[in-house]
Design an enzyme around this catalytic site. Structure first.
Site, PDB file in Angstrom:
ATOM      1  N   LYS A 188       0.848  -1.197   0.000  1.00 16.36           N
ATOM      2  CA  LYS A 188       0.000   0.000   0.000  1.00 16.36           C
ATOM      3  C   LYS A 188       0.877   1.238   0.000  1.00 16.36           C
ATOM      4  O   LYS A 188       1.801   1.356   0.814  1.00 16.36           O
ATOM      5  CB  LYS A 188      -0.915   0.024   1.229  1.00 16.36           C
ATOM      6  CG  LYS A 188      -1.825   1.258   1.284  1.00 16.36           C
ATOM      7  CD  LYS A 188      -2.755   1.220   2.473  1.00 16.36           C
ATOM      8  CE  LYS A 188      -2.129   1.747   3.739  1.00 16.36           C
ATOM      9  NZ  LYS A 188      -2.005   3.224   3.748  1.00 16.36           N
TER      10      LYS A 188
ATOM     11  N   PRO B 203     -16.389  15.026  -9.620  1.00 12.25           N
ATOM     12  CA  PRO B 203     -16.229  13.817 -10.444  1.00 12.25           C
ATOM     13  C   PRO B 203     -15.146  13.919 -11.507  1.00 12.25           C
ATOM     14  O   PRO B 203     -14.405  12.955 -11.735  1.00 12.25           O
ATOM     15  CB  PRO B 203     -17.623  13.641 -11.058  1.00 12.25           C
ATOM     16  CG  PRO B 203     -18.550  14.215 -10.034  1.00 12.25           C
ATOM     17  CD  PRO B 203     -17.814  15.396  -9.471  1.00 12.25           C
TER      18      PRO B 203
ATOM     19  N   LYS C 197      -7.685   7.980  -1.342  1.00 15.26           N
ATOM     20  CA  LYS C 197      -8.878   8.500  -0.649  1.00 15.26           C
ATOM     21  C   LYS C 197      -9.460   9.703  -1.411  1.00 15.26           C
ATOM     22  O   LYS C 197      -9.692  10.773  -0.838  1.00 15.26           O
ATOM     23  CB  LYS C 197      -8.545   8.880   0.792  1.00 15.26           C
ATOM     24  CG  LYS C 197      -8.052   7.721   1.643  1.00 15.26           C
ATOM     25  CD  LYS C 197      -7.755   8.189   3.061  1.00 15.26           C
ATOM     26  CE  LYS C 197      -7.298   7.037   3.956  1.00 15.26           C
ATOM     27  NZ  LYS C 197      -5.935   6.573   3.619  1.00 15.26           N
TER      28      LYS C 197
END
Length: 230
Positions: free
Chosen positions: A34, A67, A62
């Site tokens: 990660k 959009p 995150k």
């Protein structure tokens, strides 16, 4: 290449050198990493480097934006070769659907919706106007993520069993906040052991300091694998 497996090691460092030192010490014990805040210190070349070495990368961005901006960031993650990227479910179905649409050009890229950060409690949620307990909010947001077409969710081990029942057998459920038995949960308010997460139905578990700060990271990772029954 063999499957990377369900254990993801979090490279939560402030420099590329420190992260690569742990990757080198883990060697073939770990295939999945990660990268989150490290991206701001090491830049995208680290992700390219890990992918070129044959590793899978969970790019924990995150994303929580309009959009169009989310779409651009997801395409960038796909271009780097990331296998997973996170979008914040509290942004609603619009940004999650945009992320899923952008990921379609990258068949290996999976969009995961962050539900409630594992450091948050009901008190923290109340501070931002959410009256329900963390577990209920996780389930609500996971339902939105499913409707938006996300490939899975990020949640703590403590919500995993209910999430598996809600999302079915095929959705990814990635659980940070995983620590070995007897260890402190550190910054995680809703932690769990590797075994608890896997038994509850997690598809992947994320481990950090239990492995990366251990005197022998490879041996620590083997302990995680043993506890999880993998």
């Amino acid at each position: 290449m063999k499957s990377p497996g369900p254990i993801i090691v979090a490279l939560d460092f402030d420099s590329r050198r420190a992260a690569e030192a742990v990757v080198d010490r883990l060697g073939g014990e770990c295939r999945f990493y990660k990268v989150g805040e490290l991206l701001t210190a090491a830049g995208p070349d680290l992700v390219r480097h890990l992918v070129a070495q044959g590793h899978e990368v969970f790019l924990d961005l995150k994303l929580f934006e309009i959009p169009n901006s989310v779409s651009g960031a997801v395409r960038a993650a796909g271009s780097l070769g990331a296998s997973m990227v996170t979008v914040h479910s509290m942004g609603g179905t619009g940004i999650m659907a945009a992320a899923v649409a952008a990921a379609r050009d990258f068949p290996r890229l999976r969009v995961l919706a962050l539900t409630v950060v594992t450091s948050m409690t009901g008190t923290d949620l109340a501070d931002i106007g959410v009256a329900d307990p963390a577990g209920e909010q996780v389930l609500r947001l996971a339902g939105l993520a499913r409707k938006a077409g996300c490939h899975g969710v990020i949640a703590s081990p403590q919500e995993t069993a209910q999430l598996r029942g809600l999302l079915g057998p095929d959705s990814l459920i990635v659980t940070p906040g995983v620590t070995l038995p007897g260890e402190s949960g550190a910054d995680h308010a809703r932690p769990g052991t590797p075994r608890a997460a896997v038994v509850a139905g997690a598809s992947h578990i994320v481990v950090g300091r239990s492995v990366t700060r251990a005197a022998d990271p490879a041996a620590a990772l083997r302990l995680v694998r043993t506890d999880a029954g993998l």
